[in-house]
Design a protein around this motif. Structure first.
Motif, mmCIF file in Angstrom:
data_model
loop_
_atom_site.group_PDB
_atom_site.id
_atom_site.type_symbol
_atom_site.label_atom_id
_atom_site.label_comp_id
_atom_site.label_asym_id
_atom_site.label_seq_id
_atom_site.Cartn_x
_atom_site.Cartn_y
_atom_site.Cartn_z
ATOM 1 N N GLY A 138 0.789 -1.220 0.000
ATOM 2 C CA GLY A 138 0.000 0.000 0.000
ATOM 3 C C GLY A 138 0.826 1.277 0.000
ATOM 4 O O GLY A 138 0.292 2.364 0.109
ATOM 5 N N ARG A 139 2.138 1.143 -0.117
ATOM 6 C CA ARG A 139 3.014 2.321 -0.165
ATOM 7 C C ARG A 139 3.151 2.793 -1.604
ATOM 8 O O ARG A 139 3.077 1.991 -2.534
ATOM 9 C CB ARG A 139 4.384 1.974 0.402
ATOM 10 N N PRO A 140 3.410 4.086 -1.815
ATOM 11 C CA PRO A 140 3.622 4.579 -3.181
ATOM 12 C C PRO A 140 4.834 3.895 -3.824
ATOM 13 O O PRO A 140 5.795 3.553 -3.156
ATOM 14 C CB PRO A 140 3.908 6.069 -2.988
ATOM 15 N N VAL A 141 4.751 3.692 -5.128
ATOM 16 C CA VAL A 141 5.847 3.103 -5.881
ATOM 17 C C VAL A 141 7.001 4.102 -5.935
ATOM 18 O O VAL A 141 6.796 5.286 -6.159
ATOM 19 C CB VAL A 141 5.389 2.755 -7.314
ATOM 20 N N GLN A 142 8.219 3.632 -5.701
ATOM 21 C CA GLN A 142 9.398 4.472 -5.803
ATOM 22 C C GLN A 142 9.924 4.379 -7.232
ATOM 23 O O GLN A 142 10.125 3.296 -7.754
ATOM 24 C CB GLN A 142 10.475 4.014 -4.813
ATOM 25 N N HIS A 143 10.130 5.524 -7.866
ATOM 26 C CA HIS A 143 10.632 5.552 -9.235
ATOM 27 C C HIS A 143 12.149 5.533 -9.257
ATOM 28 O O HIS A 143 12.801 6.235 -8.497
ATOM 29 C CB HIS A 143 10.123 6.797 -9.963
ATOM 30 N N LEU A 144 12.695 4.734 -10.153
ATOM 31 C CA LEU A 144 14.136 4.679 -10.354
ATOM 32 C C LEU A 144 14.570 5.657 -11.443
ATOM 33 O O LEU A 144 15.712 6.088 -11.465
ATOM 34 C CB LEU A 144 14.571 3.270 -10.733
ATOM 35 N N VAL A 145 13.662 5.992 -12.360
ATOM 36 C CA VAL A 145 13.976 6.886 -13.465
ATOM 37 C C VAL A 145 13.695 8.319 -13.022
ATOM 38 O O VAL A 145 12.558 8.690 -12.757
ATOM 39 C CB VAL A 145 13.156 6.535 -14.717
ATOM 40 N N LYS A 146 14.746 9.093 -12.936
ATOM 41 C CA LYS A 146 14.639 10.474 -12.446
ATOM 42 C C LYS A 146 14.344 11.442 -13.577
ATOM 43 O O LYS A 146 14.645 11.192 -14.739
ATOM 44 C CB LYS A 146 15.943 10.886 -11.753
ATOM 45 N N SER A 147 13.829 12.576 -13.226
ATOM 46 C CA SER A 147 13.510 13.627 -14.184
ATOM 47 C C SER A 147 14.780 14.156 -14.855
ATOM 48 O O SER A 147 15.804 14.333 -14.199
ATOM 49 C CB SER A 147 12.810 14.781 -13.462
ATOM 50 N N PRO A 148 14.698 14.444 -16.152
ATOM 51 C CA PRO A 148 15.843 15.016 -16.859
ATOM 52 C C PRO A 148 15.937 16.532 -16.700
ATOM 53 O O PRO A 148 16.799 17.175 -17.308
ATOM 54 C CB PRO A 148 15.574 14.638 -18.320
#
Length: 71
Positions: free
Chosen positions: A9-19
């Motif tokens: 139930g936790r938010p997904v952590q993104h590995l792809v960072k903003s450019p």
């Protein structure tokens, strides 16, 4: 549970960072002069999954080449 939540139930952590490089200026084609994302891609970035983000980054690279900013 939404697609943006992990099994616990936790938010997904993104590995792809903003450019984003903090040079935010959309040109007449609606492309940012700093990161080469479109206005729509910028506004949707926070809700995209990592696969979508990777596709956007591929598009950014191609746009930078087309604009003569990457060779």
């Amino acid at each position: 549970m939404s697609g943006r939540e992990a099994a616990a139930g936790r938010p997904v952590q993104h590995l792809v960072k903003s450019p984003c490089i903090s040079v935010c200026a959309l040109n007449s084609g609606d492309i940012c002069e700093g990161c080469f994302r479109s206005g729509r891609e910028i506004s949707r970035w926070g809700t995209m999954c990592d696969d979508e983000r990777r596709q956007v980054l591929r598009s950014c690279t191609e746009r930078a080449r087309q604009m003569g900013r990457l060779w």
